[in-house]
Scaffold this motif. Sequence first.
Motif, PDB file in Angstrom:
ATOM      1  N   UNK A 118      16.282  57.349 -20.862  1.00  6.87           N
ATOM      2  CA  UNK A 118      17.002  55.968 -20.361  1.00  6.87           C
ATOM      3  C   UNK A 118      17.573  55.606 -21.996  1.00  6.87           C
ATOM      4  N   UNK A 119      18.467  53.933 -21.962  1.00  6.76           N
ATOM      5  CA  UNK A 119      19.163  53.240 -23.210  1.00  6.76           C
ATOM      6  C   UNK A 119      18.411  52.100 -23.336  1.00  6.76           C
ATOM      7  N   UNK A 120      19.186  51.291 -24.136  1.00 10.59           N
ATOM      8  CA  UNK A 120      19.385  49.675 -24.039  1.00 10.59           C
ATOM      9  C   UNK A 120      20.321  49.510 -24.188  1.00 10.59           C
ATOM     10  N   UNK A 121      21.638  48.572 -24.099  1.00 13.03           N
ATOM     11  CA  UNK A 121      22.562  47.923 -24.164  1.00 13.03           C
ATOM     12  C   UNK A 121      22.753  46.203 -24.266  1.00 13.03           C
ATOM     13  N   UNK A 122      23.931  46.278 -24.763  1.00 10.97           N
ATOM     14  CA  UNK A 122      24.053  44.230 -25.466  1.00 10.97           C
ATOM     15  C   UNK A 122      25.472  44.631 -25.286  1.00 10.97           C
ATOM     16  N   UNK A 123      25.793  42.526 -24.338  1.00  6.20           N
ATOM     17  CA  UNK A 123      27.189  42.970 -24.654  1.00  6.20           C
ATOM     18  C   UNK A 123      27.529  41.636 -26.246  1.00  6.20           C
ATOM     19  N   UNK A 124      28.745  41.684 -26.805  1.00  5.59           N
ATOM     20  CA  UNK A 124      28.890  40.937 -27.654  1.00  5.59           C
ATOM     21  C   UNK A 124      30.444  40.403 -27.891  1.00  5.59           C
ATOM     22  N   UNK A 142      11.016  46.519 -25.624  1.00  4.22           N
ATOM     23  CA  UNK A 142      11.640  48.057 -24.664  1.00  4.22           C
ATOM     24  C   UNK A 142      10.037  48.701 -24.867  1.00  4.22           C
ATOM     25  N   UNK A 143      10.320  48.735 -26.607  1.00  4.05           N
ATOM     26  CA  UNK A 143       8.832  49.557 -26.789  1.00  4.05           C
ATOM     27  C   UNK A 143       7.151  49.095 -26.594  1.00  4.05           C
ATOM     28  N   UNK A 144       7.447  47.566 -26.794  1.00  5.54           N
ATOM     29  CA  UNK A 144       5.751  46.542 -26.917  1.00  5.54           C
ATOM     30  C   UNK A 144       6.422  46.459 -24.806  1.00  5.54           C
ATOM     31  N   UNK A 145       6.503  46.328 -23.809  1.00  4.57           N
ATOM     32  CA  UNK A 145       6.442  46.008 -22.448  1.00  4.57           C
ATOM     33  C   UNK A 145       7.316  47.154 -21.853  1.00  4.57           C
ATOM     34  N   UNK A 146       6.891  48.444 -22.704  1.00  5.27           N
ATOM     35  CA  UNK A 146       7.055  50.123 -21.339  1.00  5.27           C
ATOM     36  C   UNK A 146       5.672  50.018 -20.928  1.00  5.27           C
ATOM     37  N   UNK A 147       5.283  48.832 -20.220  1.00  2.00           N
ATOM     38  CA  UNK A 147       4.722  48.711 -18.985  1.00  2.00           C
ATOM     39  C   UNK A 147       5.221  48.527 -17.629  1.00  2.00           C
ATOM     40  N   UNK A 148       6.119  47.354 -18.282  1.00  4.34           N
ATOM     41  CA  UNK A 148       7.069  46.371 -17.232  1.00  4.34           C
ATOM     42  C   UNK A 148       8.551  48.176 -16.694  1.00  4.34           C
ATOM     43  N   UNK A 149       9.026  48.775 -17.901  1.00  6.32           N
ATOM     44  CA  UNK A 149      10.270  49.602 -18.344  1.00  6.32           C
ATOM     45  C   UNK A 149       9.589  50.864 -17.662  1.00  6.32           C
ATOM     46  N   UNK A 150       8.262  51.337 -17.045  1.00  7.16           N
ATOM     47  CA  UNK A 150       7.908  52.859 -15.931  1.00  7.16           C
ATOM     48  C   UNK A 150       8.007  52.582 -14.739  1.00  7.16           C
ATOM     49  N   UNK A 151       7.837  50.778 -14.347  1.00  8.92           N
ATOM     50  CA  UNK A 151       8.016  50.739 -13.362  1.00  8.92           C
ATOM     51  C   UNK A 151       9.409  49.826 -12.569  1.00  8.92           C
ATOM     52  N   UNK A 152      10.500  49.716 -13.073  1.00  9.58           N
ATOM     53  CA  UNK A 152      11.530  49.365 -12.778  1.00  9.58           C
ATOM     54  C   UNK A 152      12.552  50.363 -13.660  1.00  9.58           C
ATOM     55  N   UNK A 154      15.827  49.116 -14.813  1.00  9.56           N
ATOM     56  CA  UNK A 154      15.735  48.061 -15.192  1.00  9.56           C
ATOM     57  C   UNK A 154      15.148  46.866 -16.104  1.00  9.56           C
ATOM     58  N   UNK A 155      14.924  46.589 -17.097  1.00 10.94           N
ATOM     59  CA  UNK A 155      14.303  44.985 -17.708  1.00 10.94           C
ATOM     60  C   UNK A 155      15.817  44.645 -19.036  1.00 10.94           C
ATOM     61  N   UNK A 156      15.636  42.901 -18.466  1.00 14.06           N
ATOM     62  CA  UNK A 156      16.525  42.299 -19.335  1.00 14.06           C
ATOM     63  C   UNK A 156      15.527  41.649 -20.685  1.00 14.06           C
ATOM     64  N   UNK A 189      17.051  47.066 -21.176  1.00 12.12           N
ATOM     65  CA  UNK A 189      17.202  48.398 -20.655  1.00 12.12           C
ATOM     66  C   UNK A 189      17.012  49.359 -19.605  1.00 12.12           C
ATOM     67  N   UNK A 190      17.791  50.290 -19.149  1.00 13.72           N
ATOM     68  CA  UNK A 190      18.085  50.566 -18.184  1.00 13.72           C
ATOM     69  C   UNK A 190      17.620  51.901 -18.326  1.00 13.72           C
ATOM     70  N   UNK A 191      16.907  52.995 -17.145  1.00 12.21           N
ATOM     71  CA  UNK A 191      15.931  53.883 -17.160  1.00 12.21           C
ATOM     72  C   UNK A 191      17.189  55.257 -17.329  1.00 12.21           C
ATOM     73  N   UNK A 192      16.646  56.087 -17.298  1.00 12.45           N
ATOM     74  CA  UNK A 192      17.555  57.224 -17.432  1.00 12.45           C
ATOM     75  C   UNK A 192      18.109  57.568 -15.700  1.00 12.45           C
ATOM     76  N   UNK A 193      19.572  57.938 -15.347  1.00 13.36           N
ATOM     77  CA  UNK A 193      19.533  58.850 -14.448  1.00 13.36           C
ATOM     78  C   UNK A 193      19.727  57.591 -13.348  1.00 13.36           C
TER      79      UNK A 193
END
Length: 270
Positions: A118-124, A142-152, A154-156, A189-193
């Motif tokens: 996974x990775x994190x991305x931002x526009x600037x 992203x670390x605090x919201x691992x419950x969300x990132x494990x299920x989806x 992408x998370x904003x 946050x975007x998951x791997x693959x």
Amino acid sequence: MALQVIGLCRFSYPAIGGFQVDHDTIEERIDYLYDDERLEERFQLFQAVALPSLKAQTDPDFELIIVIGDQMPAHHRARLEALIADMPQARIHAEPPRPQREVMKAILNAARKDFSQPCLQFRFDDDDAVAVDFVERLRKAAHDCEGLTKQHKAVAFDWNKGFIAEYGKEGISAAEIYRPFDVAALGMWVKGNCHLTIMNFAHNKINRFMPAVSFSEPRMFVRGHNASNDSRQKPVKAVPVEPLDYDQAENFRQRFAIDINVVQQTFGGA
């Protein structure tokens, strides 16, 4: 392994589409973007506002890809290269005119070091600033919201309070604003693959397509208002701004690394 954090900044890139200002031909768009007076203002803002906020990040482990047109005049490219010479996180990526979302998505996905992770991305935007702890807080969110990132896929993550500011030889005028899901201080946050990128979505509609976590504190961005804002070339609601007093100016310096003295000097003040 720490999450890879990738930022994407368009610096007067002549995309096909992606602008609110319409041009009949790509040649007209290039002439508009590379007009000397317009570019001078963009360089002033990039130098005095945008870059300082990124160079001062408390978490320096991120990348910034600055996308330019491959036909940018050589002296302007040299000036841009000089501005980022002391910023190891930044690199310039030149492209011919291509459809906006297509090219930006390709650049972001190519920048991923390990696509299986996974990775994190931002526009600037080149006239905005983020708080000096933006990358640190984005990574923590992203670390605090691992419950969300494990299920989806992408998370904003969005910080919805900050400032509108105008800059000139007199200094800085600003106003506090609430603006959810704006470009500044919005990460994903975007998951791997997964080939999704933050450029797949209009920033103000990103919460329609994925879970989104919003933070009202702390103030996390400064949006620039200036003559060459793409978003201001059509009628928009004016935001009244007031000159910063000493304490406010000091807050801008500490929170966003925007120094009122540097602003005055950059914009032709004494």
